[in-house]
Design a protein around this motif. Structure first.
Motif, short mmCIF file in Angstrom:
data_model
loop_
_atom_site.label_atom_id
_atom_site.label_comp_id
_atom_site.label_asym_id
_atom_site.label_seq_id
_atom_site.Cartn_x
_atom_site.Cartn_y
_atom_site.Cartn_z
N TYR A 241 2.32 8.45 9.48
CA TYR A 241 3.41 7.48 9.40
C TYR A 241 4.63 8.13 8.75
O TYR A 241 4.50 8.84 7.75
CB TYR A 241 2.94 6.28 8.59
CG TYR A 241 4.00 5.24 8.34
CD1 TYR A 241 4.23 4.21 9.24
CD2 TYR A 241 4.76 5.27 7.17
CE1 TYR A 241 5.18 3.23 9.00
CE2 TYR A 241 5.72 4.30 6.92
CZ TYR A 241 5.93 3.29 7.84
OH TYR A 241 6.87 2.34 7.58
N HIS B 125 8.30 7.26 13.01
CA HIS B 125 6.97 7.05 13.61
C HIS B 125 6.29 5.95 12.79
O HIS B 125 5.93 6.15 11.64
CB HIS B 125 6.15 8.35 13.57
CG HIS B 125 4.87 8.26 14.32
ND1 HIS B 125 3.64 8.46 13.72
CD2 HIS B 125 4.62 7.96 15.62
CE1 HIS B 125 2.69 8.32 14.63
NE2 HIS B 125 3.26 8.02 15.79
N ARG B 126 6.09 4.78 13.39
CA ARG B 126 5.70 3.58 12.65
C ARG B 126 4.19 3.36 12.60
O ARG B 126 3.74 2.25 12.31
CB ARG B 126 6.38 2.36 13.26
CG ARG B 126 7.90 2.50 13.29
CD ARG B 126 8.59 1.26 13.77
NE ARG B 126 10.02 1.47 13.86
CZ ARG B 126 10.86 1.42 12.83
NH1 ARG B 126 10.39 1.17 11.63
NH2 ARG B 126 12.15 1.64 12.99
N GLY B 127 3.42 4.39 12.87
CA GLY B 127 1.97 4.23 12.81
C GLY B 127 1.30 5.55 12.54
O GLY B 127 1.92 6.53 12.13
N THR B 128 -0.01 5.60 12.78
CA THR B 128 -0.82 6.80 12.62
C THR B 128 -1.52 7.07 13.93
O THR B 128 -2.03 6.15 14.57
CB THR B 128 -1.86 6.62 11.49
OG1 THR B 128 -1.17 6.35 10.27
CG2 THR B 128 -2.70 7.86 11.31
N HIS C 227 -2.41 5.29 19.11
CA HIS C 227 -1.32 5.01 18.16
C HIS C 227 -1.64 3.68 17.49
O HIS C 227 -1.69 2.63 18.14
CB HIS C 227 0.02 4.92 18.89
CG HIS C 227 1.16 4.52 18.01
ND1 HIS C 227 1.78 5.40 17.15
CD2 HIS C 227 1.78 3.32 17.84
CE1 HIS C 227 2.74 4.75 16.49
NE2 HIS C 227 2.75 3.49 16.88
N GLU D 9 -0.90 0.85 14.44
CA GLU D 9 0.12 0.33 13.52
C GLU D 9 -0.42 -0.84 12.72
O GLU D 9 -1.30 -1.58 13.19
CB GLU D 9 1.36 -0.15 14.30
CG GLU D 9 2.16 0.95 14.95
CD GLU D 9 3.43 0.42 15.59
OE1 GLU D 9 3.81 -0.74 15.27
OE2 GLU D 9 4.05 1.14 16.40
N ASP E 69 6.63 -2.96 9.40
CA ASP E 69 5.61 -1.93 9.52
C ASP E 69 5.34 -1.27 8.16
O ASP E 69 6.25 -1.08 7.34
CB ASP E 69 6.04 -0.86 10.52
CG ASP E 69 7.39 -0.25 10.18
OD1 ASP E 69 7.43 0.78 9.49
OD2 ASP E 69 8.42 -0.84 10.60
N ASN F 188 2.47 1.77 6.17
CA ASN F 188 1.61 2.92 6.45
C ASN F 188 0.17 2.45 6.58
O ASN F 188 -0.42 1.93 5.63
CB ASN F 188 1.73 3.94 5.31
CG ASN F 188 1.03 5.25 5.65
OD1 ASN F 188 0.30 5.35 6.64
ND2 ASN F 188 1.27 6.27 4.84
#
Length: 440
Positions: free
Chosen positions: A328, A336-339, A417, A419, A426, A428
Motif C-alpha cells: 500500500y 496504490h490503494r491496496g496490497t 489486488h 483493498e 482506503d 493499509n
C-alpha cells in the motif's frame, strides 16, 4: 597529414590483420567482397559485444530465477511456520477457554457451598439468639420464684414467732397446710427452672461449637474460592489483553465496537448474567459477588471480541503458496490503494471477515471484482479475479471462497489486488493482517 596517418594505420593493421576477400559465386558470375582490417575489427568487436551481452543477460536471468526460487522456498517456509503458529495459538486459545469454563463451574459450585454455609451460619446465629432469650427468660423466672420463696420464708418466720410455746398456741392446720403446699410448689418450680436453664446452657455451648466449625469451613471455602478467582482473573487477562491490543492496533474504537456488538446481540440471561446475592434481603455490598461479576464481565467481553474478530478483516485473503508483490502506498507516481498477492492462476481467494456482497461483476480497471461490506463501516475489495464464485446480496463468512486468482482488468500478471476501506476511506490492509497475526 591526415592522409599519411590513415595510410600508416592501414599498413599497421595490414600486418596484424591482412585484408581478406569473400567470394560469392553463382552459376553465371563470380563476385567477391573485400574485408578491410577496419571492417574485420568492427565485425569482431560487434560479435564480442553481442556475445558479452548474451552472457550478462543469461547470468542475470539465471540469478533472478535462482533468487525467485529461493524467495518462493522462503515464502513457503514462512507460510508453514505462520500456519503452525496459527494452529498452536488457536489450540492455546481453545484450551484457555475450556480452562475458563471449568474454573467458572468450580467457582459456581464453591459459591453455592458458601451460600449454603452462610445460610446455615445465619440459622445457627438465630437459634443461638433464641436460646439466649430463653435463658434470660428462665433466669428472670428463677429470680422471681426465688424472691417469692424468700417472701414466703419471711412470712413463715413471722408466723413462727407468733406461736406462744408457754401457752401452747399452735398454727391453724389449714394455714400450715397452705404454707407447706406453697413451699413444695416453689421448690418444684425452682428445680424445673434450674433443669431447663442447664439444658439451655448445654444447647448454647453446642451452638457455639457449631458456629466455630462453620466459621472454619467458611474460611477454607473462601481461600479455595480466592484461588479459583485468581486463576480465572489470570486466564481473562491472558485471553482478553491480546484481543484488546489487536483491535486497538487496527485503529478501531473499542468502546464503540463493544456497544455495537451488544446492540446486535442483546439477549438476556444465561451463564454470563450478573450475580445478585443479598442474604435476608439486605442491600449490602459483597466483594466476592463483585469480583465474580467482574470476571463474568471479562468473559462477556471475550465473547464479544470473538464475535467482532469474525466481522473485521483480520484474516488473509489467500492461503498456501503466494508472495507479496506490491504494498500500500505511492507507486509509479500514483497511489496504490491496496496490497497485491501473487499466486498461481485459479488459486482460491477467501473472504477475510463475515459480511454481505455488495458488488460481484466486471469493474473496468479492477477486472472481475467483488466488494464485501462488513460491520463497523468496513469494506473489502478483491480485484483482477479469473472467476467470481459469489453473487450480489449474498452473505459470506470469514474463510469462505469467493473467487479465483486471475489477470483480468488493468493487470500486468496473475495476482490479487486486495483493498480495505473504512467509512469509504482506503487504509493499509496490512494493519489488519498484522494485528490479526499477533493473536491468531
Amino acid at each position: 597529414m591526415f592522409t599519411k596517418l590513415r595510410l600508416r594505420l592501414h599498413h599497421f593493421l595490414e600486418r596484424i590483420m591482412p585484408e581478406k576477400r569473400l567470394f560469392l559465386r553463382t552459376d553465371s558470375e563470380t563476385r567477391f567482397m573485400r574485408l578491410s582490417p577496419i571492417s574485420q575489427i568492427i565485425a569482431i568487436l560487434g560479435s564480442a559485444a553481442f556475445i558479452g551481452w548474451t552472457i550478462i543477460a543469461t547470468a542475470i536471468f539465471l540469478l533472478d530465477t535462482i533468487g525467485s526460487g529461493n524467495f518462493r522456498d522462503q515464502a513457503r517456509r514462512d507460510q508453514a511456520i505462520y500456519e503452525e503458529r496459527l494452529n498452536a495459538l488457536a489450540l492455546e486459545r481453545d484450551n484457555r477457554s475450556q480452562e475458563a469454563l471449568a474454573a467458572q463451574q468450580r467457582f459456581n459450585i464453591a459459591l453455592e457451598q458458601v451460600s449454603s454455609i452462610q445460610s446455615a451460619l445465619l440459622t445457627s446465629e438465630d437459634h443461638r439468639r433464641e436460646l439466649e432469650r430463653g435463658i434470660n427468660v428462665m433466669q428472670a423466672t428463677l429470680r422471681r420464684y426465688m424472691n417469692q420463696r424468700e417472701i414466703l420464708q419471711v412470712e413463715l418466720d413471722a408466723t413462727a414467732t407468733q406461736i406462744d410455746p408457754e401457752n401452747g398456741i399452735a398454727i391453724d392446720a389449714n394455714t400450715a397446710q397452705a404454707i407447706g403446699s406453697t413451699m413444695d410448689y416453689v421448690n418444684d418450680t425452682l428445680a424445673d427452672v434450674s433443669q431447663q436453664r442447664d439444658y439451655a446452657h448445654a444447647r448454647s455451648l453446642r451452638a457455639h461449637d457449631q458456629m466455630a466449625s462453620l466459621e472454619l469451613e467458611i474460611q477454607f471455602l473462601e481461600e479455595k474460592a480466592n484461588q479459583i478467582f485468581r486463576q480465572l482473573e489470570d486466564a481473562m487477562t491472558i485471553s482478553v489483553k491480546p484481543l484488546d491490543k489487536m483491535f486497538r492496533n487496527a485503529g478501531l474504537n473499542i468502546d464503540r465496537l463493544l456497544e455495537q456488538i451488544k446492540r446486535g446481540y442483546s439477549g438476556q440471561g444465561g451463564a454470563l448474567s450478573p450475580i445478585s446475592y443479598m442474604p435476608d434481603g439486605l442491600d449490602v455490598v459483597d466483594p466476592t459477588v463483585n469480583r465474580a461479576n467482574n470476571i463474568l464481565n471479562q468473559l462477556d467481553k471475550l465473547n464479544i471480541y470473538r464475535i467482532a474478530a469474525e466481522k473485521a478483516p483480520f484474516a488473509m485473503p489467500v492461503k498456501g503458496t503466494f508472495r507479496f508483490t506490491s504494498g500500500y502506498g505511492p507507486r509509479w507516481g500514483e497511489m496504490h490503494r491496496g496490497t497485491d498477492f501473487a499466486a498461481k492462476s485459479g488459486a482460491p481467494i477467501y473472504a477475510t471477515a463475515d459480511g454481505v456482497v455488495t458488488r460481484a461483476e466486471w469493474g473496468s480497471g479492477y477486472g472481475r471484482v467483488v466488494y464485501v461490506k462488513h460491520a463497523f463501516g468496513i469494506e473489502t475489495r478483491y480485484a483482477h479475479m479469473a472467476k467470481i464464485r459469489v453473487k450480489k446480496g449474498q452473505r459470506v463468512s470469514r474463510g469462505q471462497r469467493i473467487g479465483d486468482m486471475g489477470n483480468s482488468g488493468r493487470s500486468t500478471g496473475t495476482h490479487l489486488h486486495y483493498e480495505v476501506r473504512v467509512n469509504g476511506k482506503d487504509v493499509n490492509p496490512m494493519i489488519y493482517i498484522k494485528a490479526g497475526r499477533d493473536v491468531f
